[in-house]
Design an enzyme around this catalytic site. Structure first.
Site, short mmCIF file in Angstrom:
data_model
loop_
_atom_site.label_atom_id
_atom_site.label_comp_id
_atom_site.label_asym_id
_atom_site.label_seq_id
_atom_site.Cartn_x
_atom_site.Cartn_y
_atom_site.Cartn_z
N ASP A 66 -19.89 4.43 -14.54
CA ASP A 66 -18.79 4.66 -13.66
C ASP A 66 -19.26 5.94 -12.57
O ASP A 66 -19.60 6.87 -12.69
CB ASP A 66 -17.73 5.16 -14.41
CG ASP A 66 -16.56 5.57 -13.70
OD1 ASP A 66 -16.73 5.69 -12.18
OD2 ASP A 66 -15.27 5.60 -13.92
N GLY A 91 -9.52 -4.98 -3.12
CA GLY A 91 -9.36 -6.13 -3.37
C GLY A 91 -8.88 -6.61 -1.92
O GLY A 91 -8.85 -5.82 -1.02
N TYR A 161 -6.14 2.81 1.24
CA TYR A 161 -7.67 2.26 1.39
C TYR A 161 -8.28 2.62 2.73
O TYR A 161 -9.40 3.08 2.71
CB TYR A 161 -7.57 0.81 1.37
CG TYR A 161 -8.76 0.02 1.39
CD1 TYR A 161 -9.75 -0.22 0.54
CD2 TYR A 161 -8.93 -0.86 2.65
CE1 TYR A 161 -10.97 -0.86 0.62
CE2 TYR A 161 -10.24 -1.48 2.64
CZ TYR A 161 -11.20 -1.45 1.69
OH TYR A 161 -12.43 -2.26 1.95
N GLU A 203 -8.67 -11.09 -5.02
CA GLU A 203 -9.21 -12.20 -3.95
C GLU A 203 -8.58 -11.95 -2.68
O GLU A 203 -7.50 -11.89 -2.69
CB GLU A 203 -9.30 -13.44 -4.56
CG GLU A 203 -7.82 -13.96 -4.65
CD GLU A 203 -7.13 -13.58 -6.12
OE1 GLU A 203 -7.62 -12.65 -6.86
OE2 GLU A 203 -5.99 -14.27 -6.55
N ALA A 205 -8.26 -13.48 1.23
CA ALA A 205 -7.74 -14.86 1.64
C ALA A 205 -8.47 -16.05 1.75
O ALA A 205 -7.91 -17.31 0.93
CB ALA A 205 -7.07 -14.84 3.27
N LYS A 212 -6.19 -21.99 -4.44
CA LYS A 212 -4.71 -22.58 -4.40
C LYS A 212 -4.88 -24.21 -4.09
O LYS A 212 -4.26 -24.95 -4.68
CB LYS A 212 -3.89 -21.97 -3.45
CG LYS A 212 -3.27 -20.58 -3.90
CD LYS A 212 -2.57 -19.56 -2.79
CE LYS A 212 -1.97 -18.58 -3.18
NZ LYS A 212 -1.10 -17.90 -2.35
N THR A 233 -3.40 -13.22 12.10
CA THR A 233 -4.83 -13.61 12.43
C THR A 233 -5.98 -12.66 12.14
O THR A 233 -5.69 -11.52 11.91
CB THR A 233 -5.06 -13.68 13.99
OG1 THR A 233 -4.60 -12.29 14.55
CG2 THR A 233 -4.08 -14.86 14.79
N ARG A 234 -6.94 -13.26 11.69
CA ARG A 234 -8.19 -12.33 11.03
C ARG A 234 -9.53 -13.06 11.60
O ARG A 234 -9.44 -14.37 12.05
CB ARG A 234 -8.21 -12.37 9.40
CG ARG A 234 -7.17 -11.80 8.89
CD ARG A 234 -6.99 -10.27 9.21
NE ARG A 234 -6.09 -9.53 8.20
CZ ARG A 234 -4.92 -9.65 8.75
NH1 ARG A 234 -4.37 -9.93 9.84
NH2 ARG A 234 -3.99 -8.91 7.98
#
Ligand code: NAD
Length: 354
Positions: A66, A91, A161, A203, A205, A212, A233-234
């Protein structure tokens, strides 16, 4: 432009390279990349137990520790020539919107790692930052203007984050300014590829949607639930382009302590990404939109002007080619799990139900 420096042109093949977070996606692939380049002295570290690592590269010293604990960081970097810190509690949107405390606590990892690397006399230190460090007020339209490096300030990072990333960047900048340790900082835009999280709540996208679609095909239930309205959008960068970029950024002396985008500038909507995966899978699904699910900012893209100018780097892998490899790997993992074989993503510590 001068010839780019890399680890291969900068250090000896038996110099110690330490890679933190190596049981995870990107650092695991970085470990394999350096091993394939002929580096013989690599120490890979992650807090996960070894059987849960996505990749354990043969010939690499793998330690389960750790790194939010300072004593462990001192052990981790002992004798290191170069240190790559990619360890973080992270994540996809489902994770970072719900577990902001966990995200913020990753500040401990970088704080102790950078100090330990400095005390150990490491020559170079790499930190994996994120596009989430950018000012969120600039990302409220799906037709975004691509983000350039100066857009992080005035600061209004993603809660949790993003602020952790921004502050850790600052640590790296000050270790150069005050103490002259060469630090490198890349702001990753979504990275995808095989050997990453595809189930369990962390996880992102491309992996989540691939899973899926695979599930729909396997079960015959030809419906898919998409988080948000699908118009967000990405851009997505394939893992092989990412690890090459990390190497180049870390060894470029013009980029010391200078955050730089590392990502693709090919913008797609989530709906387009679903269509691409359906096409790869050879299926068509009924789409349902969960408007209460985490969806993140409306749009985000990488402005690659700076990295193209300084390094001549650009992503080489077309989205379709990268997604075909990713889909095939996840389909195999899915198959293995169904057959009762252990798969690294099979254990989930945070289950996000949607
Ligand atoms: P990942 O979750 O697959 O890998 C991170 C690893 O860090 C995990 O294996 C985790 O067990 C390990 N870790 C967490 N806390 C630790 C601790 N206290 N001590 C030791 N190990 C610890 O994530 P990834 O996608 O490989 O991301 C790597 C880095 O890149 C992270 O810093 C992440 O924030 C950053 N990043 C990733 C993306 C992306 O699209 N994947 C985008 C932006 C930034």
């Amino acid at each position: 432009m001068a010839e780019n420096e890399t680890a291969a042109t900068t250090i000896n093949k038996d110099d110690l390279i330490v890679i933190a977070g190596a049981g995870g996606f990107i650092a695991g692939s970085l470990t394999r990349y350096f091993r394939d380049q002929g580096f013989t002295n690599i120490r890979a570290i992650d807090k996960k137990p070894l059987p849960e690592w996505y990749q354990r590269v043969p010939g690499v010293e793998c330690l389960s520790m750790d790194l939010s604990d300072e004593a462990n960081c001192k052990i981790a970097v002992r004798g290191a020539k170069e240190v790559y810190n990619l360890a973080a509690d992270m994540g996809g949107m489902g994770f970072i919107e719900r577990f902001r405390v966990e995200c913020l606590r990753s500040i401990l990892i970088n704080t102790h790692m950078v100090e330990s690397a400095y005390n150990a006399g490491a020559e170079r230190y790499f930190f994996s930052s994120s596009a989430c460090a950018y000012n969120t007020t600039l990302q409220q339209d799906p037709n975004v203007r691509a983000l350039k490096e100066s857009d992080a300030y005035p600061a209004m990072a993603e809660r949790g984050y993003g602020w952790e990333k921004l502050l850790s960047e600052m640590f790296c900048q000050e270790y150069w300014a005050e103490r002259k340790m060469k630090t490198a900082i890349a702001r990753f835009h979504n990275v995808y590829g095989p050997n990453g999280t595809w189930d369990g709540g962390r996880e992102k996208a491309p992996a989540a949607l691939s899973r899926k679609v695979i599930e729909a095909k396997e079960t015959g239930d030809l419906n898919i639930t998409i988080w948000g309205d699908g118009t967000q959008t990405r851009s997505f960068m394939y893992i092989a382009d990412c690890v090459k970029g990390i190497d180049m950024i870390t060894h470029c002396d013009d980029l010391i302590a200078t955050p730089i985008n590392l990502g693709s500038n090919y913008l797609v909507s989530v709906n387009d990404l679903v269509s691409l995966i359906e096409d790869i899978a050879g299926t068509k699904l009924e789409r349902h939109y969960d408007l209460d699910a985490p969806r993140g900012v409306a749009g985000r893209n990488s402005d690659n002007t700076f990295i193209e100018e300084i390094l001549g780097w650009e992503p080489h892998t077309p989205l379709r080619e990268g997604m075909e490899k990713t889909y095939a790997w996840i389909a195999q993992q899915y198959e293995d799990r169904r057959a009762g074989k252990p798969t690294p993503a099979g254990k989930s510590d945070f289950k996000v139900v949607h």
